[in-house]
Design a protein around this motif. Structure first.
Motif, PDB file in Angstrom:
ATOM      1  N   ASP A   1       0.986  -1.071  -0.035  1.00  0.00           N
ATOM      2  CA  ASP A   1      -0.030   0.008   0.281  1.00  0.00           C
ATOM      3  C   ASP A   1       0.937   1.212   0.015  1.00  0.00           C
ATOM      4  N   HIS A   2       0.286   2.415  -0.112  1.00  0.00           N
ATOM      5  CA  HIS A   2       0.869   3.652  -0.302  1.00  0.00           C
ATOM      6  C   HIS A   2       2.171   3.736  -1.216  1.00  0.00           C
ATOM      7  N   HIS A   3       1.605   3.280  -2.409  1.00  0.00           N
ATOM      8  CA  HIS A   3       2.591   3.422  -3.461  1.00  0.00           C
ATOM      9  C   HIS A   3       2.788   4.653  -4.100  1.00  0.00           C
ATOM     10  N   HIS A   4       1.812   5.383  -4.135  1.00  0.00           N
ATOM     11  CA  HIS A   4       1.751   7.094  -4.404  1.00  0.00           C
ATOM     12  C   HIS A   4       2.904   8.028  -3.740  1.00  0.00           C
ATOM     13  N   LEU A   5       2.422   7.742  -2.136  1.00  0.00           N
ATOM     14  CA  LEU A   5       3.234   8.342  -1.169  1.00  0.00           C
ATOM     15  C   LEU A   5       4.742   7.983  -1.397  1.00  0.00           C
ATOM     16  N   GLY A   6       5.074   6.590  -1.312  1.00  0.00           N
ATOM     17  CA  GLY A   6       6.320   5.988  -1.429  1.00  0.00           C
ATOM     18  C   GLY A   6       7.134   6.697  -2.766  1.00  0.00           C
ATOM     19  N   LEU A   7       6.428   6.678  -3.936  1.00  0.00           N
ATOM     20  CA  LEU A   7       7.055   7.391  -5.106  1.00  0.00           C
ATOM     21  C   LEU A   7       7.420   8.941  -4.929  1.00  0.00           C
ATOM     22  N   ALA A   8       6.551   9.620  -4.404  1.00  0.00           N
ATOM     23  CA  ALA A   8       6.678  10.964  -4.072  1.00  0.00           C
ATOM     24  C   ALA A   8       7.834  11.214  -2.982  1.00  0.00           C
ATOM     25  N   LEU A   9       7.870  10.469  -2.051  1.00  0.00           N
ATOM     26  CA  LEU A   9       8.927  10.631  -1.129  1.00  0.00           C
ATOM     27  C   LEU A   9      10.420  10.007  -1.772  1.00  0.00           C
ATOM     28  N   LEU A  10      10.315   9.259  -2.496  1.00  0.00           N
ATOM     29  CA  LEU A  10      11.567   8.809  -3.351  1.00  0.00           C
ATOM     30  C   LEU A  10      12.049   9.973  -4.328  1.00  0.00           C
ATOM     31  N   GLU A  11      10.995  10.888  -4.929  1.00  0.00           N
ATOM     32  CA  GLU A  11      11.361  11.797  -5.779  1.00  0.00           C
ATOM     33  C   GLU A  11      11.802  12.967  -4.892  1.00  0.00           C
ATOM     34  N   GLU A  12      11.166  13.143  -3.699  1.00  0.00           N
ATOM     35  CA  GLU A  12      11.574  14.184  -2.901  1.00  0.00           C
ATOM     36  C   GLU A  12      13.027  14.072  -2.208  1.00  0.00           C
ATOM     37  N   GLY A  13      13.606  12.935  -2.310  1.00  0.00           N
ATOM     38  CA  GLY A  13      14.951  12.563  -1.591  1.00  0.00           C
ATOM     39  C   GLY A  13      14.824  12.147  -0.195  1.00  0.00           C
ATOM     40  N   VAL A  14      13.803  11.728   0.049  1.00  0.00           N
ATOM     41  CA  VAL A  14      13.504  11.119   1.638  1.00  0.00           C
ATOM     42  C   VAL A  14      14.574  10.015   1.826  1.00  0.00           C
ATOM     43  N   LYS A  15      15.287   9.865   2.916  1.00  0.00           N
ATOM     44  CA  LYS A  15      16.257   9.074   3.045  1.00  0.00           C
ATOM     45  C   LYS A  15      15.678   7.538   3.414  1.00  0.00           C
ATOM     46  N   ASP A  16      14.666   7.633   4.172  1.00  0.00           N
ATOM     47  CA  ASP A  16      14.236   6.406   4.944  1.00  0.00           C
ATOM     48  C   ASP A  16      12.650   6.388   5.373  1.00  0.00           C
ATOM     49  N   VAL A  17      12.009   5.522   5.243  1.00  0.00           N
ATOM     50  CA  VAL A  17      10.650   5.283   5.650  1.00  0.00           C
ATOM     51  C   VAL A  17      10.463   4.199   6.511  1.00  0.00           C
ATOM     52  N   PRO A  18       9.272   4.494   7.420  1.00  0.00           N
ATOM     53  CA  PRO A  18       8.929   3.120   8.239  1.00  0.00           C
ATOM     54  C   PRO A  18       8.296   2.177   7.493  1.00  0.00           C
ATOM     55  N   VAL A  19       8.560   0.997   7.622  1.00  0.00           N
ATOM     56  CA  VAL A  19       7.687  -0.179   7.001  1.00  0.00           C
ATOM     57  C   VAL A  19       7.442  -1.263   8.241  1.00  0.00           C
ATOM     58  N   MET A  20       6.142  -1.409   8.148  1.00  0.00           N
ATOM     59  CA  MET A  20       5.675  -2.537   9.156  1.00  0.00           C
ATOM     60  C   MET A  20       5.325  -4.035   8.508  1.00  0.00           C
ATOM     61  N   ILE A  21       6.167  -4.767   8.875  1.00  0.00           N
ATOM     62  CA  ILE A  21       6.122  -6.248   8.010  1.00  0.00           C
ATOM     63  C   ILE A  21       5.029  -6.855   8.256  1.00  0.00           C
ATOM     64  N   GLN A  22       4.213  -7.339   7.451  1.00  0.00           N
ATOM     65  CA  GLN A  22       3.011  -8.101   7.872  1.00  0.00           C
ATOM     66  C   GLN A  22       3.295  -9.457   7.937  1.00  0.00           C
ATOM     67  N   ARG A  23       4.018 -10.049   6.883  1.00  0.00           N
ATOM     68  CA  ARG A  23       4.266 -11.413   6.788  1.00  0.00           C
ATOM     69  C   ARG A  23       5.766 -11.723   6.314  1.00  0.00           C
ATOM     70  N   ASP A  24       6.217 -12.717   6.540  1.00  0.00           N
ATOM     71  CA  ASP A  24       7.664 -13.062   6.079  1.00  0.00           C
ATOM     72  C   ASP A  24       7.583 -14.371   5.053  1.00  0.00           C
ATOM     73  N   PHE A  25       7.559 -13.949   3.932  1.00  0.00           N
ATOM     74  CA  PHE A  25       7.674 -15.040   2.751  1.00  0.00           C
ATOM     75  C   PHE A  25       9.030 -15.005   2.157  1.00  0.00           C
ATOM     76  N   SER A  26      10.003 -14.612   2.852  1.00  0.00           N
ATOM     77  CA  SER A  26      11.259 -14.691   2.232  1.00  0.00           C
ATOM     78  C   SER A  26      11.763 -15.999   1.937  1.00  0.00           C
ATOM     79  N   TRP A  27      11.330 -17.060   2.296  1.00  0.00           N
ATOM     80  CA  TRP A  27      11.833 -18.367   2.073  1.00  0.00           C
ATOM     81  C   TRP A  27      11.015 -19.165   0.934  1.00  0.00           C
ATOM     82  N   LEU A  28      10.073 -18.324   0.347  1.00  0.00           N
ATOM     83  CA  LEU A  28       9.393 -18.901  -0.774  1.00  0.00           C
ATOM     84  C   LEU A  28      10.173 -18.485  -2.030  1.00  0.00           C
TER      85      LEU A  28
END
Length: 204
Positions: free
Chosen positions: A67-94
Motif C-alpha cells: 500500500d501507499h505506492h503514491h506516497l512512496g514514489l513521492a517521497l523517493l522523488e523528494e529525496g527522503v532517506k528512509d521511511v517506516p515499514v511495518m512487516i505483515q508477513r515473512d515470505f522470504s523463504w518462498l
C-alpha cells in the motif's frame, strides 16, 4: 525456513522498496510532493510516523510494500532517506513464482498495466520509480475525493473504478478536466457502477 515476523518495524530507503503493482496516478504523486514541500521538518516527521508502509518480506529479504505506492514514489522523488515499514508477513523463504502467486492470492499484488491488461509477475517494476502513469487511476481517486463513492477496504478498489472509467471515457494526458470529473461523478451515482466497492447509490 520461517513464516514468523522477525523485524516488524523497519526503516528503509524508498529506493529499496519493491512495488506490488505496475501503475500509479502520476498527478496524485505530484500532489503529494507539493504537500510534502509545504511541510516543515517537524510536520514531515509526524507524517512519516503516521504513515508507515505495510510490507511483506520476499525472496532475498527484499521488502515489498502492499500500500501507499503514491506516497512512496513521492517521497523517493523528494529525496527522503528512509521511511517506516511495518512487516505483515515473512515470505522470504518462498521461491519467486510461489511468492507472487501467494501475494496475489492474498490480494497483495496487482499485475495489471496502464492499459488494464494483465502482465507477468516479472513485469512488475523492481523500484517505485518504474511505476507507469495510469490517468484513469487519477480519475478514480478524484471521483472518490469528490464524494462519488466511499473509501472501501477492498484491495485495489480504486483500480476497479479506474477500469470502469477506462471502458467508458476517453482521457488525454494525466490531467482530469472539470467536465470529465463531472461526467465521472454522474456515472459513479448510476446503476452501472452498483457492482463496484464503495458505491453510494443512485442520485434521484
Amino acid at each position: 525456513m520461517s513464516s514468523g515476523v522477525r523485524h516488524p518495524l523497519l526503516s528503509i530507503a524508498p529506493s529499496k522498496l519493491r512495488p506490488t503493482q505496475m501503475t500509479v496516478g502520476k498527478a496524485e504523486v505530484a500532489e503529494k510532493r507539493a504537500d510534502w514541500e509545504k511541510l516543515g521538518k517537524k510536520k514531515r516527521k509526524e507524517l512519516l510516523a503516521a504513515h508507515w508502509f505495510p510490507g511483506v518480506l520476499g525472496p532475498k529479504q527484499q521488502v515489498f510494500i502492499v500500500d501507499h505506492h503514491h506516497l512512496g514514489l513521492a517521497l523517493l522523488e523528494e529525496g527522503v532517506k528512509d521511511v517506516p515499514v511495518m512487516i505483515q508477513r515473512d515470505f522470504s523463504w518462498l521461491e519467486p513464482d510461489t511468492f507472487w502467486r501467494t501475494m496475489e492470492f492474498n490480494r497483495w499484488a496487482h499485475p495489471y498495466d496502464e492499459h488494464g491488461q494483465r502482465q507477468t509477475y516479472d513485469s512488475i517494476p523492481r523500484s517505485l520509480n518504474g511505476l507507469a502513469d495510469d490517468p484513469y487511476r487519477t480519475l478514480a481517486a478524484r471521483v472518490r475525493m469528490a464524494g462519488g463513492y466511499s473509501k472501501d477496504a477492498t484491495p485495489y478498489s480504486e483500480f476497479l473504478w479506474a477500469e470502469f472509467y477506462r471502458r467508458r471515457m476517453k482521457l488525454k494526458g494525466e490531467r482530469v478536466t472539470v467536465k470529465q470529473l463531472q461526467d465521472a461523478l454522474m456515472l459513479a451515482h448510476s446503476h452501472e457502477t452498483a457492482y463496484l466497492p464503495g458505491w453510494s447509490g443512485q442520485i434521484q
